[in-house]
Structure formats: structure tokens, C-alpha cells
Motif scaffolding. Structure first.
Motif, mmCIF file in Angstrom:
data_model
loop_
_atom_site.group_PDB
_atom_site.id
_atom_site.type_symbol
_atom_site.label_atom_id
_atom_site.label_comp_id
_atom_site.label_asym_id
_atom_site.label_seq_id
_atom_site.Cartn_x
_atom_site.Cartn_y
_atom_site.Cartn_z
ATOM 1 N N THR A 95 0.816 -1.119 0.205
ATOM 2 C CA THR A 95 -0.200 -0.048 -0.583
ATOM 3 C C THR A 95 1.256 0.901 -0.013
ATOM 4 N N GLY A 96 0.715 2.118 -1.234
ATOM 5 C CA GLY A 96 1.843 3.356 -1.043
ATOM 6 C C GLY A 96 0.907 4.444 -0.904
ATOM 7 N N SER A 97 0.163 5.704 -1.340
ATOM 8 C CA SER A 97 -0.417 6.752 -0.856
ATOM 9 C C SER A 97 -0.273 7.626 -1.701
ATOM 10 N N ARG A 98 -1.247 8.473 -1.852
ATOM 11 C CA ARG A 98 -1.712 9.098 -3.286
ATOM 12 C C ARG A 98 -2.256 10.338 -2.595
ATOM 13 N N CYS A 99 -1.900 11.797 -2.859
ATOM 14 C CA CYS A 99 -1.888 13.048 -2.722
ATOM 15 C C CYS A 99 -3.353 13.710 -2.918
ATOM 16 N N GLY A 100 -3.752 13.983 -1.541
ATOM 17 C CA GLY A 100 -5.183 14.098 -1.705
ATOM 18 C C GLY A 100 -5.875 15.333 -2.265
ATOM 19 N N ARG A 101 -4.698 16.425 -3.163
ATOM 20 C CA ARG A 101 -4.824 17.744 -3.257
ATOM 21 C C ARG A 101 -4.372 17.525 -5.277
ATOM 22 N N CYS A 102 -2.921 16.435 -5.659
ATOM 23 C CA CYS A 102 -2.636 16.813 -6.908
ATOM 24 C C CYS A 102 -2.466 14.955 -7.571
ATOM 25 N N ALA A 103 -2.837 14.495 -6.918
ATOM 26 C CA ALA A 103 -3.411 12.951 -6.880
ATOM 27 C C ALA A 103 -1.732 12.289 -7.489
ATOM 28 N N PHE A 104 -0.710 12.757 -6.626
ATOM 29 C CA PHE A 104 0.456 12.377 -7.462
ATOM 30 C C PHE A 104 0.552 10.609 -6.076
ATOM 31 N N ALA A 105 1.167 9.818 -7.070
ATOM 32 C CA ALA A 105 0.770 8.339 -6.373
ATOM 33 C C ALA A 105 2.422 8.320 -5.859
ATOM 34 N N HIS A 106 2.476 7.795 -4.996
ATOM 35 C CA HIS A 106 3.900 8.170 -3.574
ATOM 36 C C HIS A 106 4.338 6.179 -3.898
ATOM 37 N N LEU A 107 5.291 5.493 -4.464
ATOM 38 C CA LEU A 107 5.702 4.175 -3.258
ATOM 39 C C LEU A 107 7.248 4.129 -3.012
ATOM 40 N N PRO A 108 7.488 3.697 -1.957
ATOM 41 C CA PRO A 108 6.591 3.348 -0.795
ATOM 42 C C PRO A 108 5.404 4.517 -0.440
ATOM 43 N N ALA A 109 4.802 4.984 0.692
ATOM 44 C CA ALA A 109 3.717 5.771 0.956
ATOM 45 C C ALA A 109 5.116 6.622 1.781
ATOM 46 N N ALA A 110 4.307 8.366 1.319
ATOM 47 C CA ALA A 110 5.524 9.449 2.110
ATOM 48 C C ALA A 110 4.080 10.271 2.723
ATOM 49 N N ARG A 111 4.851 10.979 3.408
ATOM 50 C CA ARG A 111 4.060 12.077 4.176
ATOM 51 C C ARG A 111 4.120 13.445 3.313
ATOM 52 N N VAL A 112 5.083 13.833 2.428
ATOM 53 C CA VAL A 112 5.115 15.280 1.994
ATOM 54 C C VAL A 112 4.932 14.748 0.006
ATOM 55 N N CYS A 113 4.202 15.391 -0.269
ATOM 56 C CA CYS A 113 4.015 14.664 -1.230
ATOM 57 C C CYS A 113 5.375 15.951 -2.409
ATOM 58 N N LYS A 114 5.248 15.043 -3.761
ATOM 59 C CA LYS A 114 7.092 14.807 -4.477
ATOM 60 C C LYS A 114 6.037 16.405 -5.323
ATOM 61 N N GLY A 115 4.948 16.082 -5.696
ATOM 62 C CA GLY A 115 3.904 16.831 -6.769
ATOM 63 C C GLY A 115 3.942 18.554 -6.334
ATOM 64 N N CYS A 116 3.196 18.400 -5.736
ATOM 65 C CA CYS A 116 3.233 19.553 -4.740
ATOM 66 C C CYS A 116 3.460 20.207 -3.783
ATOM 67 N N GLY A 117 4.228 19.213 -2.813
ATOM 68 C CA GLY A 117 4.795 19.581 -1.536
ATOM 69 C C GLY A 117 3.693 19.749 0.000
ATOM 70 N N ALA A 118 2.558 19.162 -0.548
ATOM 71 C CA ALA A 118 0.912 19.648 0.711
ATOM 72 C C ALA A 118 1.776 18.111 1.459
ATOM 73 N N VAL A 119 1.660 18.379 3.129
ATOM 74 C CA VAL A 119 2.258 17.786 3.626
ATOM 75 C C VAL A 119 0.721 16.904 4.352
ATOM 76 N N ASP A 120 1.070 15.923 4.501
ATOM 77 C CA ASP A 120 0.025 15.349 5.526
ATOM 78 C C ASP A 120 -1.703 15.272 4.824
ATOM 79 N N ALA A 121 -0.986 15.121 3.094
ATOM 80 C CA ALA A 121 -2.381 15.192 3.522
ATOM 81 C C ALA A 121 -2.836 13.829 1.799
#
Length: 208
Positions: A95-121
Motif C-alpha cells: 500500500t502506497g499513498s496518493r496525494c489528496g490535492r494533486c493525485a500524485f502516487a507515491h511508492l512507498p507511502a510518503a508524508r510530503v507530496c513530491k508533486g505539490c509539496g502538500a504535507v499529510d494530505a
């Protein structure tokens, strides 16, 4: 044999299981209407049909009956429970994570989005049942693997997400860019008698 029979048994039927070893034990089972809800997702016959022939020496090695010289690399570290527990969703459920703001997919899961920089979203992104496409690959003939050579593939998963994974159930000559693959939970290696498991991918043929 019992698992195969239960894949095909119908409610109301009886199953007789005989175990002839150090005497003989008999077990009679009655199939109920709950059998349909208890069956595994992939029947045993389909798993056997999807398997591959392996060399006898490879089979003996995997079963721990034959010691063969490993690749000339340091052996992997002994698997440990604490890091496995900390990454339980990733290690055991892929299970990874997907940013709730820009929909960027992270593998493995991350707290900070690599696409838009959102934190814990982030939202959970389970991929254990998601297929993907090989975009590039390499065969490493020196890396430690129970089944050398180790084939590393970069996979773009359907719906987003890219990750480098080991390819199982294939030889180097069979790998190609554009190959369709699906995740499968497999043994990575054994160190100090302890097995370490994680997700690999295997080739899959899709209906057209």
C-alpha cells in the motif's frame, strides 16, 4: 489434493480424505452451502497451470536440500521484526499513498507530496491487485537471489505509481518493454534460517 477437490466440490457432496503414512487415517467431510464463500480467489488448478518448470537442482536448493555457492556479493542482512512492523501496510499489503490535492502516487507511502509539496494530505493507495507495465529492465547476474539472475524491472502501475521490482516467473530473454505484470508476494531471500518476503511482479497475459 484436498484443496483441489474443495475448489470443485458442490454443496451436499461428501469428501473422503485418506492419508496412508504410518498406518492409515480417514477423514470424511460434508460440503455445505458455505463452500462458495470459503474458496480461495485463485483455484489450485489455475495456480498449477500458471507455474513454470524449474531445474531439479534449483528445486533442491529452494527446498534447502542442496547447498549451492551464492553470487559473489555479501549475504543480505537477517530480517528483523521491528522494521517490518513499522512498514506493515507497505511490506505486507503493498500500500502506497496518493496525494489528496494533486493525485500524485507515491511508492512507498510518503508524508510530503513530491508533486505539490502538500504535507499529510495523503490517501492510502493499495496496489496488491493492480497490474502494471514494464517501462525498462535489467538482469543483474551478481546480486544475491534464490533464483539468479535477478531481473529488475521498472513498473508503471495502472492508475499511477512507479516502482522498481524484481520480476519472477520469467527468464531474461522473455522480458520486454511493454510487458504486462501483476504483483505477487514472494520470498526475497533467507538469511540465518529466517525467510524475508516482499512483493515481486510476474508476467500476466490479458484477454483482448
Amino acid at each position: 489434493a484436498l484443496a483441489d477437490v474443495l475448489d470443485r466440490a458442490a454443496p451436499g457432496e461428501s469428501v473422503l480424505l485418506l492419508a496412508a503414512a504410518d498406518g492409515c487415517d480417514a477423514l470424511v467431510l460434508r460440503v455445505t452451502d458455505r463452500i462458495a464463500h470459503g474458496r480461495q480467489a485463485h483455484p489450485l488448478a489455475a495456480q498449477l497451470a500458471a507455474g513454470r518448470d524449474v531445474a531439479y537442482a534449483t528445486y533442491l536448493t529452494w527446498r534447502g536440500l542442496l547447498d549451492r555457492e551464492p553470487p559473489r556479493r555479501p549475504e543480505p542482512d537477517l530480517p528483523a521484526a521491528p522494521p517490518s512492523a513499522r512498514s506493515q501496510a507497505w511490506k505486507f499489503a503493498f500500500t502506497g499513498s496518493r496525494c489528496g490535492r494533486c493525485a500524485f502516487a507515491h511508492l512507498p507511502a510518503a508524508r510530503v507530496c513530491k508533486g505539490c509539496g502538500a504535507v499529510d494530505a495523503m490517501e492510502p493507495l493499495p496496489l496488491s491487485a493492480t497490474r502494471g507495465t514494464v517501462v525498462t529492465f535489467t538482469a543483474d547476474r551478481l546480486a544475491y537471489s534464490p533464483s539468479p539472475p535477478l531481473i529488475d524491472v521498472v513498473v508503471d502501475f495502472d492508475g499511477g505509481g512507479r516502482y522498481t521490482m524484481e520480476l519472477a516467473d520469467a527468464a531474461p530473454a522473455e522480458v520486454a518493454i511493454g510487458m504486462r505484470v501483476e504483483p505477487t508476494f514472494r520470498r526475497l531471500y533467507t538469511a540465518g534460517g529466517t525467510h524475508n518476503y516482499f512483493w515481486k511482479v510476474r508476467p500476466v497475459e490479458e484477454e483482448r
